[in-house]
Design an enzyme around this catalytic site. Structure first.
Site, PDB file in Angstrom:
ATOM      1  N   LYS A 161     -24.033 164.337   4.168  1.00  0.00           N
ATOM      2  CA  LYS A 161     -24.055 163.126   3.324  1.00  0.00           C
ATOM      3  C   LYS A 161     -25.512 162.692   3.064  1.00  0.00           C
ATOM      4  CE  LYS A 161     -19.525 161.616   4.838  1.00  0.00           C
ATOM      5  NZ  LYS A 161     -18.737 160.920   5.856  1.00  0.00           N
ATOM      6  N   GLN A 190     -18.188 155.492   9.709  1.00  0.00           N
ATOM      7  CA  GLN A 190     -17.717 156.846  10.021  1.00  0.00           C
ATOM      8  C   GLN A 190     -16.571 156.769  11.039  1.00  0.00           C
ATOM      9  OE1 GLN A 190     -19.633 159.559   8.509  1.00  0.00           O
ATOM     10  NE2 GLN A 190     -17.808 160.670   9.102  1.00  0.00           N
ATOM     11  N   ASP A 246     -15.580 153.464   1.241  1.00  0.00           N
ATOM     12  CA  ASP A 246     -14.455 154.390   1.468  1.00  0.00           C
ATOM     13  C   ASP A 246     -13.110 153.714   1.179  1.00  0.00           C
ATOM     14  OD1 ASP A 246     -13.621 156.937   1.863  1.00  0.00           O
ATOM     15  OD2 ASP A 246     -13.983 156.986   4.021  1.00  0.00           O
TER      16      ASP A 246
END
Ligand code: NAP
Length: 293
Positions: free
Chosen positions: A49, A93, A116
């Site tokens: 990422k 995460q 997200d």
């Protein structure tokens, strides 16, 4: 050999399109990525990422927190990021350690920075998309499901009436993806660890998606001949990254299949960059509107 669905090539195309959108912004977007504790799979994702952000000229900010951090301290950190005007998007995460409730944490993330799409407000909005009303250009979607829908679009796949089986019901992949594919016209079966006779389910699938994290879970007898197989799983075994699908035995039986690595992984990352941009563009639009009013 069936068609290999190359996520790397498609991800590069998406990133090229994003470069143009980026050039139209008056500021460099900043994506903060919060990791709690050490997780080998998360470390791999994070490395990729950061590299992708650098490639596109998006600023990335890593926040590493100790495995034993308490929920209230993590929430405090997230609130700091909410209040930091230099940060446009925040990724938490997953997985989080046991002492932390995923939902409590997500509730404290600013929905306008939720890259997200896991804040209950954003997640809930997914459920309210009208049938056939999904638009990748302006809808915030969780990164991995967005990446998988891009893969389907690249295959010119019409999901209407297709029987899709998803193995894995996580908040990150299976749950939102099942909802989105139903909106797109598919008939979806969502399987998990309590599913009886998994093979009976998977063998019915025109499209089989596995998001479990168990290498070799999906073997050739579990797959319908001519199916499309999407392998989301990534498990690091020694120095290799393995998917859930026993690729060698399955690949000649199916119409198309994603490899691991090089399938869904790069698409998740391209989608993360896309979502980051979407959040910045939304913020810019609302600022323009508030100036006009
Ligand atoms: P997760 O939260 O651990 O969920 C795993 C799911 O698999 C759960 O729903 C679990 O069922 C189910 N499961 C476990 N054992 C099973 C079995 N034997 N049969 C059927 N279902 C079973 O994982 P996740 O975050 O969704 O990630 C899944 C995998 O995808 C991991 O390998 C992860 O690294 C990978 N991943 C890859 C990407 C990418 O970009 N390629 C993105 C995200 C995740 P229960 O709910 O009943 O426990």
């Amino acid at each position: 050999m069936s068609q290999l669905i190359n996520g790397r090539v498609l991800a590069e195309k998406i990133k090229d399109q994003l470069k143009l959108r980026l050039s139209q912004l008056d500021k460099v977007p900043c994506l903060a990525m919060v990791s709690v504790g050490k997780n080998p799979a998360s470390e791999v994702y994070l490395k990729h990422k950061i590299k992708a952000c650098n490639q596109l000229g998006i600023e990335s900010k890593e926040v590493f927190l100790a495995e034993k951090i308490q929920e209230e301290d993590l929430i405090r950190k997230i609130e700091q990021l909410n209040n930091d005007s230099t940060v446009d998007a925040v990724l938490i995460q997953l997985p989080l350690p046991e002492q932390i409730q995923f939902k409590n944490v997500m509730l404290h993330l600013d929905p306008e920075k939720d890259v997200d799409c896991l804040h209950p407000l954003n997640f809930g909005q997914l459920c309210l998309i009208e049938k056939n009303g999904l638009n990748l250009n302006d809808q915030l979607l969780p990164c991995t499901p967005r990446g998988i829908i891009h893969l389907f679009n690249s295959l010119n796949l019409n999901l209407s009436g297709q029987k899709v089986v998803i193995v894995g019901r996580s908040n990150l992949v299976g749950k939102p993806l099942s909802n989105l594919l139903v909106i797109m016209g598919a008939t979806v079966t969502l399987c998990h660890s309590q599913t009886k006779n998994l093979t009976d389910e998977t063998r019915q699938a025109d499209i089989l998606i596995s998001a479990v994290g168990r290498p070799g879970l999906i073997t050739a007898p579990m797959v319908k001949p001519g199916a499309i197989v999407i392998d989301v799983g990534i498990t690091r075994v020694n120095d290799r990254l393995l998917g859930d699908v026993d690729f060698e035995s399955v690949k000649d039986k199916v119409q198309a299949i994603t490899p691991v690595p090089g399938g869904v992984g790069p698409m998740t990352i391209a989608s993360l960059l896309e979502n980051t941009l979407l959040l910045v563009e939304r913020k810019r639009k609302s600022q323009v509107l508030s100036i006009k009013n």
